[in-house]
Design an enzyme around this catalytic site. Structure first.
Site, PDB file in Angstrom:
ATOM      1  N   SER A 116       0.837  -1.202   0.000  1.00  0.00           N
ATOM      2  CA  SER A 116       0.000   0.000   0.000  1.00  0.00           C
ATOM      3  C   SER A 116       0.876   1.258   0.000  1.00  0.00           C
ATOM      4  O   SER A 116       1.774   1.381  -0.836  1.00  0.00           O
ATOM      5  CB  SER A 116      -0.934  -0.056   1.215  1.00  0.00           C
ATOM      6  OG  SER A 116      -1.885   0.962   1.149  1.00  0.00           O
ATOM      7  N   ARG A 170     -11.535   5.638  11.221  1.00  0.00           N
ATOM      8  CA  ARG A 170     -10.933   4.313  11.134  1.00  0.00           C
ATOM      9  C   ARG A 170     -11.967   3.259  10.723  1.00  0.00           C
ATOM     10  O   ARG A 170     -11.653   2.327   9.976  1.00  0.00           O
ATOM     11  CB  ARG A 170     -10.306   3.938  12.478  1.00  0.00           C
ATOM     12  CG  ARG A 170      -9.587   2.613  12.476  1.00  0.00           C
ATOM     13  CD  ARG A 170      -8.502   2.585  11.434  1.00  0.00           C
ATOM     14  NE  ARG A 170      -7.615   1.437  11.580  1.00  0.00           N
ATOM     15  CZ  ARG A 170      -6.529   1.238  10.853  1.00  0.00           C
ATOM     16  NH1 ARG A 170      -6.202   2.103   9.915  1.00  0.00           N
ATOM     17  NH2 ARG A 170      -5.763   0.183  11.046  1.00  0.00           N
ATOM     18  N   ASP A 193      -8.612  -6.857  -3.976  1.00  0.00           N
ATOM     19  CA  ASP A 193      -8.357  -5.483  -3.516  1.00  0.00           C
ATOM     20  C   ASP A 193      -9.153  -4.501  -4.374  1.00  0.00           C
ATOM     21  O   ASP A 193      -8.856  -4.317  -5.544  1.00  0.00           O
ATOM     22  CB  ASP A 193      -6.850  -5.206  -3.635  1.00  0.00           C
ATOM     23  CG  ASP A 193      -6.440  -3.840  -3.102  1.00  0.00           C
ATOM     24  OD1 ASP A 193      -7.329  -3.027  -2.768  1.00  0.00           O
ATOM     25  OD2 ASP A 193      -5.232  -3.591  -3.016  1.00  0.00           O
ATOM     26  N   HIS A 253      -7.766  -5.212   0.264  1.00  0.00           N
ATOM     27  CA  HIS A 253      -6.525  -4.442   0.261  1.00  0.00           C
ATOM     28  C   HIS A 253      -5.547  -4.954   1.329  1.00  0.00           C
ATOM     29  O   HIS A 253      -4.342  -4.962   1.120  1.00  0.00           O
ATOM     30  CB  HIS A 253      -6.859  -2.966   0.500  1.00  0.00           C
ATOM     31  CG  HIS A 253      -5.680  -2.057   0.395  1.00  0.00           C
ATOM     32  ND1 HIS A 253      -4.888  -1.999  -0.739  1.00  0.00           N
ATOM     33  CD2 HIS A 253      -5.142  -1.167   1.269  1.00  0.00           C
ATOM     34  CE1 HIS A 253      -3.922  -1.114  -0.545  1.00  0.00           C
ATOM     35  NE2 HIS A 253      -4.047  -0.604   0.666  1.00  0.00           N
ATOM     36  N   ASP A 254      -6.084  -5.378   2.448  1.00  0.00           N
ATOM     37  CA  ASP A 254      -5.251  -5.875   3.555  1.00  0.00           C
ATOM     38  C   ASP A 254      -4.521  -7.182   3.236  1.00  0.00           C
ATOM     39  O   ASP A 254      -3.711  -7.641   4.042  1.00  0.00           O
ATOM     40  CB  ASP A 254      -6.114  -6.088   4.812  1.00  0.00           C
ATOM     41  CG  ASP A 254      -6.043  -4.899   5.756  1.00  0.00           C
ATOM     42  OD1 ASP A 254      -5.266  -3.969   5.470  1.00  0.00           O
ATOM     43  OD2 ASP A 254      -6.766  -4.897   6.770  1.00  0.00           O
TER      44      ASP A 254
END
Lengths: 369, 195
Positions: free
Chosen positions: A146, A216, A311, A344-345
């Site tokens: 990222s 968050r 992602d 994405h993680d």
């Protein structure tokens, strides 16, 4: 695995892209393994948006494992019995490096929102000093996912002779307007928290926890895939005895409440704004008439670009775009598409193919193009 | 070094920029890089072969060739290679048109389905197999098998210029006899095509 954590002070001026110069600065770093006598086994890992210098291992008993612990360690993908791994907390962060929570020598109060804007380029320029700190002439590899992948790319562009390999994972050469929009919603949540006090909350003894938590929670959704959330939570109702909040109905709500709450405890709101701004402004081609190919012309490092199919925040086309520019520029670069269930993680979690790619890249033979 | 590597090494110029569609473990690109200091890129879709490429230091792009060759147009490739892959593609004619857009010189190799051993196999009433075409009919990735005569006819109709061609027998060797009756005796043909 030998782990060392230290706060390094650089008594050197650092000219930032914004025009501001920091007279000196501190970087919090953690290292794993040992530098060999030839000093040619050093790997720099760059953290993503909310990461820090604690990338691997568990420092204290019962402590939290580092963010890339699945990949870094003795016998792991980035094998610390062979490589000396350096991990940093970036400038503007809130885990020991100079940032909004540091004391401003002029006022003796925390910088707060007065901490200057930083960019990916600034981070890499600051990290450059680590080579001299360790007496290393060249990184064997710079790797990150990222926002960390963006730093690896910037390293290859800015310091072509100081890096042999760059692993650019789940990254982009610039983020989309949708990405910027999501970041702006998060920032707005923080700024509109009544405890934000125009960014001077630390000096005033408050903390915009609600805003940071909400930001968050939004961010966390974008880091996961729809399939992963369905698999993990489905439409399961939260057990009433473990509800974070009376208003919570579903498990997924409770999870986000918990994660948001936890994050708001440990992260700084000004750092959040600073880091998202650095992500938004990343665009190395901007100094080359928006021509990424020209920007890549002087790269000497070999690149590995990896994207994850699940992602949706940084979709695989972003990685492929970097690869196509690399080919046009005639630099050595590989592009792979990994499965990864986590959205994405995914870059945080080990899978066999992911690990093999990174290890083959790092340890692979280098005698030809 | 195998016959194909020898031949392509001979055809490719020093410092050329080369793309190999269906590059496998990257061994051809590697031999070119060592012999001719080429800058090479492989396109491959098999995860295991991709790992071999990465471990061998070969630049590789994970992609299905059918998903598009034209994206590699205007990238200044001097040479494009497609070894034993053309018969696996959905639209071989379009692929050939497109690969000639990617580079002015293209190396195409194909297994010759007109080879006498395969013909005898068919005469026995079953789908034939050979070292070049080992897979059973139900698991082969070949979609468009052709003979040397078929391929050269297509080149003539489509005006693909055959600069050079080499016919190899089942031992992977050239011979006077194979050159006399390529469609019957050759197991494999290697072409240098241009527009």
């Amino acid at each position: 695995m030998k782990i060392c954590t230290e706060q390094v002070t650089f008594e050197l001026p650092l000219a930032l892209e914004s025009g501001v110069t920091l007279p000196s600065f501190e970087l919090m770093i953690e290292t794993y393994g040992e530098l060999n006598s030839l000093k040619d086994n050093a790997v720099l890992v760059c953290h993503a948006f909310s990461g820090d210098h604690h990338a691997a291992g568990t420092k204290d008993e019962g402590g939290k494992a580092g963010w890339w612990d699945q990949m870094i360690g003795d016998g792991k993908t980035i094998d610390t019995s062979k490589y000396f791994v350096v991990s940093i907390n970036n400038l503007g962060g809130c885990h020991g490096s100079s940032g909004p929570t540091s004391l401003n020598p002029e006022t003796n109060l925390p910088f707060g929102s007065a901490f200057p804007e930083v960019s990916v380029q600034d981070w890499v320029n600051a990290q450059r000093n680590l080579l001299d700190h360790f007496g290393i002439s060249c990184w064997e590899m710079v790797a990150g996912g990222s926002l960390g992948g963006m730093q690896a790319l910037q390293w290859a562009i800015t310091y072509p002779d100081k890096i042999k390999k760059a692993a650019i994972i789940a990254a982009s050469s610039k983020i989309s307007s949708q990405n910027i929009a999501l970041n702006e919603v998060a920032r707005e949540m923080i700024r509109k928290d009544e405890n934000f006090c125009d960014g001077d909350y630390l000096a005033q003894g408050s903390k915009p926890k609600q805003g940071l938590k909400a930001a968050r929670m939004l961010g966390h959704i974008t880091y996961l895939s729809e399939a992963n959330m369905s698999k993990r939570f489905g439409r399961k109702l939260q057990n009433p005895e473990t509800k974070m909040d009376a208003a919570v109905s579903y498990e997924v709500e409770n999870y986000l409440q918990y994660k948001g709450e936890q994050f708001a405890e440990t992260f700084d709101a000004n750092s959040y704004i600073l880091m998202t701004k650095a992500m938004d402004s990343f665009d190395p081609a901007k100094n080359f008439n928006q021509d990424l190919v020209q920007c890549f012309k002087h790269i000497q490092a070999k690149l590995l670009i990896a994207s994850f199919s699940s992602d949706w925040l940084f979709p695989k086309e972003y990685g492929k775009d970097i690869q196509m520019s690399a080919i046009k520029a005639g630099i050595r670069s590989s592009y792979i598409e990994l499965e990864g269930d986590y959205g994405h993680d995914s870059f945080l979690f080990r899978s066999d193919e992911y690990a093999a790619s990174l290890q083959n890249f790092l340890e692979g033979r280098d005698e030809c193009s | 070094m195998n016959a194909l590597e020898d031949i392509v090494n001979d055809w490719v110029e020093v410092n050329a920029k080369v793309i190999d569609f269906g590059c496998g473990d990257g061994s051809l690109l590697k031999s070119l890089s060592l012999a001719k200091a080429t800058t090479g890129y492989g396109v491959e879709n098999d995860p295991k072969k991709i790992q071999d490429c990465i471990a061998n230091g070969i630049s590789v792009i994970q992609q299905d060739i059918d998903a598009g060759l034209l994206q590699y147009k205007d990238m200044n490739f001097d040479f494009a290679i497609m070894a034993s892959s053309i018969q696996c593609l959905r639209k071989p004619k379009v692929a050939l048109q497109n690969i000639l857009e990617v580079a002015n010189k293209c190396v195409i190799t194909l297994p010759n389905f007109g080879n006498w051993e395969l013909r005898t196999g068919l005469l026995k009433g079953k789908m034939p197999s050979s070292p070049q075409l080992p897979a059973k009919w139900y698991e082969t990735s070949n979609l468009h098998l052709c003979t040397i005569a078929d391929f050269e006819e297509l080149c003539e109709v489509e005006k693909f210029h055959i600069h050079k061609k080499i016919y190899l027998n089942s031992q992977g060797k050239t011979s006077w006899l194979t050159n006399c009756f390529p469609n019957f005796l050759a197991a494999e043909a290697i072409y240098l095509l241009g527009k």
